[in-house]
Write an enzyme that holds these catalytic residues in place. Structure first.
Site, PDB file in Angstrom:
ATOM      1  N   GLY A   5     -35.848   8.297  25.170  1.00  0.00           N
ATOM      2  CA  GLY A   5     -34.480   8.053  25.581  1.00  0.00           C
ATOM      3  C   GLY A   5     -34.352   8.186  27.079  1.00  0.00           C
ATOM      4  N   ALA A   6     -34.975   9.243  27.619  1.00  0.00           N
ATOM      5  CA  ALA A   6     -34.988   9.483  29.059  1.00  0.00           C
ATOM      6  C   ALA A   6     -35.967  10.613  29.336  1.00  0.00           C
ATOM      7  CB  ALA A   6     -33.597   9.849  29.562  1.00  0.00           C
ATOM      8  N   MET A   7     -36.309  10.801  30.628  1.00  0.00           N
ATOM      9  CA  MET A   7     -37.227  11.859  31.028  1.00  0.00           C
ATOM     10  C   MET A   7     -36.752  12.467  32.336  1.00  0.00           C
ATOM     11  SD  MET A   7     -39.820  13.749  30.634  1.00  0.00           S
ATOM     12  CE  MET A   7     -40.341  14.981  31.827  1.00  0.00           C
ATOM     13  N   ASN A  66     -37.827  13.968  35.028  1.00  0.00           N
ATOM     14  CA  ASN A  66     -38.625  14.182  36.238  1.00  0.00           C
ATOM     15  C   ASN A  66     -37.724  14.624  37.390  1.00  0.00           C
ATOM     16  OD1 ASN A  66     -40.837  12.714  34.807  1.00  0.00           O
ATOM     17  ND2 ASN A  66     -39.515  10.963  35.213  1.00  0.00           N
ATOM     18  N   GLU A  94     -30.095  14.974  30.834  1.00  0.00           N
ATOM     19  CA  GLU A  94     -31.177  14.955  31.827  1.00  0.00           C
ATOM     20  C   GLU A  94     -30.809  15.713  33.096  1.00  0.00           C
ATOM     21  OE1 GLU A  94     -33.941  14.052  30.686  1.00  0.00           O
ATOM     22  OE2 GLU A  94     -33.018  13.222  28.895  1.00  0.00           O
ATOM     23  N   HIS A 145     -31.338  19.351  32.682  1.00  0.00           N
ATOM     24  CA  HIS A 145     -32.753  19.713  32.811  1.00  0.00           C
ATOM     25  C   HIS A 145     -33.146  20.057  34.250  1.00  0.00           C
ATOM     26  CE1 HIS A 145     -34.715  19.468  29.002  1.00  0.00           C
ATOM     27  NE2 HIS A 145     -34.378  18.208  28.756  1.00  0.00           N
ATOM     28  N   GLU A 163     -35.158  22.266  26.025  1.00  0.00           N
ATOM     29  CA  GLU A 163     -34.430  21.246  25.277  1.00  0.00           C
ATOM     30  C   GLU A 163     -33.180  21.777  24.575  1.00  0.00           C
ATOM     31  OE1 GLU A 163     -34.967  18.391  25.906  1.00  0.00           O
ATOM     32  OE2 GLU A 163     -37.032  18.252  26.598  1.00  0.00           O
TER      33      GLU A 163
END
Length: 1018
Positions: free
Chosen positions: A423-425, A427, A459, A462, A481
């Site tokens: 879905g997304a990351m 970084n 995200e 995060h 998460e």
């Protein structure tokens, strides 16, 4: 990274796409000979981790007779079996010498002692000679050691002993800084690289061990001196043995030059492509490193605890840009016409957060609190980036203030990748997304915006939970998460209240309970060692249960105390790594509570599952007890009752005051049972106020009758969350066998007077699940459809086919119309067909409201002409949200050849991207026509599928569960168990395989217990 649960956003939960460790350690390579030199202390691990190599084909505690002989002999020689698990060594039998039977005479004591001494001496010498390499008396020369055992060390690719014996890296060194230079060639799909790693010796050592995968090391120097690199491919490790010790506290530099191919899956440094509006194919290269794939792009210490800084340089052609975590420092034109972009030195971070992209993207930007926020996409889709920019800017400002810690980078890029599995990351500074989860067209509906907002919120959270403060190891992935998921909902409720995200959060908690009720579940903080185990941690438990128990703790401590403790945790562990107890200890110190937070929360994170709270009333005496809520098959003796006790923050209301938080009463249940007095005149009690606790409540037959009667008299007597909670709980108790299904149907009689989305959608979800089971068995299908129509038909028919209303109303409309058309309800089919025909007549230019689009396309796809037209529209559409609904509609066809074509096309990545295969399989399996063909397709193409989606990844979890979860016959159970059992290391060990078999058994049991009753009542 972001996870998704429902159909509207059933994107992969995680981004793990790696092909590492596809080979198990080959037994032929392991310990072919014993070492001819003494082992250094760094070479030996005296207490092997549970991840140590096991003998293929044997259990941890099983040895055949020959192996027992070897181990006994080795003990006699003082040899250490370092590659065995500690449990195996503990159970091994010591060497004992047997006396010969049937002796004719008893020798003297002296003769006996001398004789025994001589025999032992001769036997010992013989065995020493036998075991020494190249020294046996056989005609073959050197005796070959039994290759079913790993005696000391694995063998490197060069034939030398590899000087490390664990999947985890040694703690004797830590990286401080990486200088990384890369030159990707997008024509040859390859890249060259050079990395200089500054390392510090934590303790004296002669060995450097780090990760490297699928690359060729062309040159290696240590402190400017050439060194030899040993590689052990099964563990993706390389090592350098040094002649002298590295001294504790001193720093050194290791430089490695290498070359590799760009990955053709979705992990590491991978190649991607897309076709622009002119029909030209465009290529790009992007990264996806979480959890274990940075090692595919550069040699590194690829574990989250090995944080370091990074200075990255990338060579590129003139027609491209390059992006990385940090702002660009400078660009230099090289003599060969290429350009080299050099980025600023990074903040301290783990390797899985490093990222770089080479592509022809364009962007728009705005400044937020001295951070430049940018959204990048392919040039043809720049008209779809504005919403993401505004949303990202608002959320960044919110998080900066809420956490009282400013985002530490000078830039934040949000990048839409055309070919991206997750879905997304998250970084750091360079967040990557699927186009579906970042781009919003001018005509996109509010539900599409809700999805994009959720992913961006996740995200960005995060950047604090995961990036600033990182778990030490993947066993505590939930610290990343679970917090990001909880903050996703918290931030949207505060910044975008009009999106009404709380209903989504409630539904998510229900689904998490369903997963955690299975025996195949795992603890929130679980032991993981192998790559497959790490990959499988990216699941409902880490994300959704993690978020759920944080909500429960927030309610227990109070909003103020909870967030005060969380912010202190972020400040205390900034730029560090943490484990479970670090969070609980910080909250214990900050929160003003007499309860031990660590003790309480450990009961929720160190044990799988959740409690069933049973309420028994005898007049004014109320008794509450707890036990493990575990769905089990009656014949399964492995799931005996557990004595485990949770510390449950119980909350409850009663008929005198039930709709306000001020009505709530509570206590912390630590014991098996507790009894107390309630006021006289109380008619009923409802526990788990607003479903903020992670447990299910059983009220007994009388208690359920009282609550059912209250709802029939006045649904508004309870909050909509509590009404949805009752529906969820009574269906769960039916599956557990605690409640007769007649009670379920009795409770649902009130539903015709329900108006809120949460209880309505929960009831529809549960009933549709039963309908799908019956449909696959072709049992009572029309009767079940009739029951649903009788209770929801008026509501379905009253829905308008135009945009309008609140987010909740639109979400309910979307759900009702998709089900109505799926059940072939006449009014729904007619309206959907009318809108589809109008869309066709307008040459696909007429706008279809987004919240009814999937229903309209699904009806249109049932005709041959409609399906073909929809496929063409899918190929040419530039709006990702629209394409996704088209693809789900295409997969809903009843035409078997078209279903098979779609499955093959997605696997091959031709007309449909391979990243969409899990969605297609999931959609096909919901319907009767194609579900068996999809299962056959998975079996026949298993090897190809696992080349695209690595074992353990969420994509594979999704495929396995989707293809099997609606089976309910012993024939299908046998087939599933037989197929996965035959795979061995290619998948049989996966938790999702266990879940699949367990779910089928439970389906069989439920059908056996309830089918006769349904025949009578429906």
């Amino acid at each position: 990274m972001e996870s998704f649960q429902n159909d509207r956003a059933s994107l992969p939960r995680n981004m793990i796409e790696n092909s590492m460790f596809e080979e198990e350690p080959d037994v032929v390579d392991l310990a072919k000979e014993t070492p001819v030199y003494p082992l250094d202390p760094d070479d030996v691990v005296y207490e092997p981790r549970s991840s140590r190599l096991l003998v293929r084909g044997l259990g941890e505690n099983d040895m055949d007779e020959e192996e027992e002989d070897y181990e006994s002999s080795a003990r006699l020689l003082g040899m250490s079996f370092m590659n065995r698990s500690s449990s195996l060594r503990a159970n091994a039998s010591p060497y004992t010498r047997q006396e010969p039977p049937g002796a004719c005479a008893v020798p003297s004591a002296r003769t006996l002692v001398v004789g025994v001494f001589i025999l032992v001496a001769v036997a010992s010498v013989a065995m020493v000679i036998y075991f020494l390499p190249r020294c046996t008396f056989t005609k073959e020369g050197c005796h070959k050691v039994n290759t079913t055992m790993e005696l000391i060390h694995p063998i490197s690719t060069s034939g030398d002993l590899f000087p490390w014996t664990d999947l985890r890296l040694p703690a004797s060194l830590r990286p401080l800084h990486y200088d990384l230079s890369l030159h990707p060639n997008l024509t040859t799909n390859s890249f060259q690289g050079s990395v200089s790693i500054t390392i510090e010796a934590v303790s004296d050592t002669k060995t450097i061990v780090l990760h490297s995968s699928d690359m060729e090391i062309t040159k290696a120097t240590f402190q400017d001196t050439d060194v030899k690199v040993l590689e052990y491919k099964p563990w993706q490790q390389i090592a350098i043995k040094l002649p002298e010790n590295l001294k504790k506290g001193k720093s050194y530099v290791l430089t490695l030059q290498y070359k590799a191919n760009l990955s053709n899956s979705y992990d590491g440094f991978y190649n991607s492509s897309y076709t622009d509006t002119s029909g030209m194919k465009r290529v790009l290269a992007a990264t996806q490193f979480e959890p274990l794939c940075a090692r595919k792009a550069f040699p590194c210490f690829d574990e989250p605890a090995f944080k370091a800084t990074f200075l990255i340089k990338i060579k590129r052609e003139a027609g491209y840009i390059s992006l990385s975590n940090m702002p660009k420092n400078k660009t230099v034109q090289l003599p060969d016409g290429l350009f080299q972009d050099e980025f600023e030195n990074s903040v301290t971070m783990s390797t899985y957060l490093v990222a770089f992209i080479v592509a022809n993207f364009t962007s728009i930007s705005k400044n937020v609190d001295n951070t430049l926020v940018s959204v990048y996409a392919v040039p043809d889709k720049m008209d779809q980036v504005s919403y993401a920019l505004e949303t990202g800017a608002k959320l960044l400002g919110f998080y900066n203030e809420f956490f009282d810690i400013k985002y530490p980078l000078k830039k934040l890029d949000l990048v839409a990748i055309p070919d991206f599995l997750a879905g997304a990351m998250e970084n750091w500074g360079l967040i990557t997304f699927r186009e579906t989860t970042l781009l919003v067209g001018n005509q996109s509906c509010v539900l599409d915006k809700q999805l994009v907002t959720s992913v961006i919120a996740h995200e960005l959270a995060h950047q604090w939970f995961g990036n600033l403060v990182t778990m030490k190891w993947w066993n505590d992935l939930w610290l990343n998460e679970g917090f990001a998921t909880y903050m996703q909902y918290t931030s949207i409720e505060k910044v975008f209240p009009e999106l009404e995200i709380s209903n989504d959060f409630l539904s998510m908690r229900f689904r998490a309970l369903g997963k955690d009720a299975l025996n195949s579940s795992h603890a929130v903080s679980a032991v993981v060692n192998t790559p497959e185990q790490v990959a499988e941690m990216f699941d409902s438990v880490s994300y959704e249960k993690g978020a759920s128990i944080l909500l429960m703790l927030n309610v227990k401590l109070s909003e103020e105390q909870f967030w005060k403790g969380v912010i202190e945790y972020l400040k205390a562990y900034k730029n560090k790594n943490t484990k479970n107890d670090d969070l609980w200890n910080t909250l214990s110190q900050v929160a003003k509570t007499s309860d031990n937070v660590t003790e309480m929360m450990n009961t929720w994170t160190l044990k799988k599952g959740f409690p069933l709270v049973t309420v028994t009333r005898n007049g004014t005496q109320l008794t509450v007890s707890q036990e493990h809520f575990l769905l089990k098959v009656d014949s399964d003796n492995s799931t005996a009752k557990s004595s485990y006790l949770w510390h449950i923050p119980l909350t409850y209301v009663n008929d005198s005051c039930s709709n306000s938080s001020a009505c709530k009463q509570g206590l912390l249940l630590k014991d098996k049972t507790v009894t107390w007095k309630i006021a006289e005149g109380v008619k009923w009690l409802k526990f788990n106020f607003r479903n903020n606790g992670f447990y299910i409540v059983h009220y007994g037959e009388e208690g359920w009758e009282q609550l059912t009667g209250a709802l029939k008299s006045n649904p508004g007597v309870l909050t909509h969350e509590d009404r949805a909670s009752l529906i969820n709980n009574i269906f769960a108790l039916s599956r557990l066998g605690k409640v007769n299904f007649r009670q379920v149907l009795s409770l649902l009689e009130y539903i015709e007077n329900e108006t809120e989305i949460a209880p309505l959608t929960e009831a529809l979800f549960q009933l549709d699940r039963i309908y799908r089971l019956l449909e696959k068995r072709q049992e009572l299908v029309s009767r079940m459809k009739g029951y649903i129509s009788n209770h929801f038909g008026k509501l379905m028919d009253s829905q308008v086919w135009e945009e309008g209303g609140s987010v909740s109303q639109r979400e309910l409309r979307s759900t009702l119309l998709e089900l109505a058309c799926g059940y072939k309800r006449d009014s729904c089919i007619q309206n959907a067909k009318r809108i589809f025909d109008e869309w066709l007549a307008s040459n696909r230019t007429q706008r279809i409201p987004g919240d009814v689009m999937k229903a309209v396309f699904s009806v249109g796809a049932q005709t041959e002409g409609g399906w073909v037209t929809l496929l063409e529209a899918y190929k040419h559409s530039m709006v990702e949200a629209e394409k996704r609904k088209m693809l789900q509609a295409l997969a809903s066809t009843q035409d078997i050849p078209r279903i098979l074509w779609l499955l093959r096309a997605s696997l091959e990545g031709s007309d449909v991207q391979t990243q969409e295969l899990p969605l297609i399989i999931s959609t096909v399996c919901k319907n009767f026509a194609g579900h068996l063909y999809a299962w056959d397709f998975v079996k026949e193409n298993w090897d190809k599928i696992t080349q695209k989606f690595p074992i353990g990844s969420f994509a594979m979890q999704n495929i396995i569960i989707s293809a099997t979860y609606q089976f309910s016959t012993k024939t299908h159970l046998f087939e599933v168990e037989n197929f996965f059992g035959s795979l061995e290391e290619r998948g049989s060990q996966l938790r999702s395989v266990q879940e699949a078999a367990e779910t089928i058994k439970l389906n069989i049991q439920w059908m056996d217990n309830n089918l006769d009753m349904l025949r009578q009542w429906l």
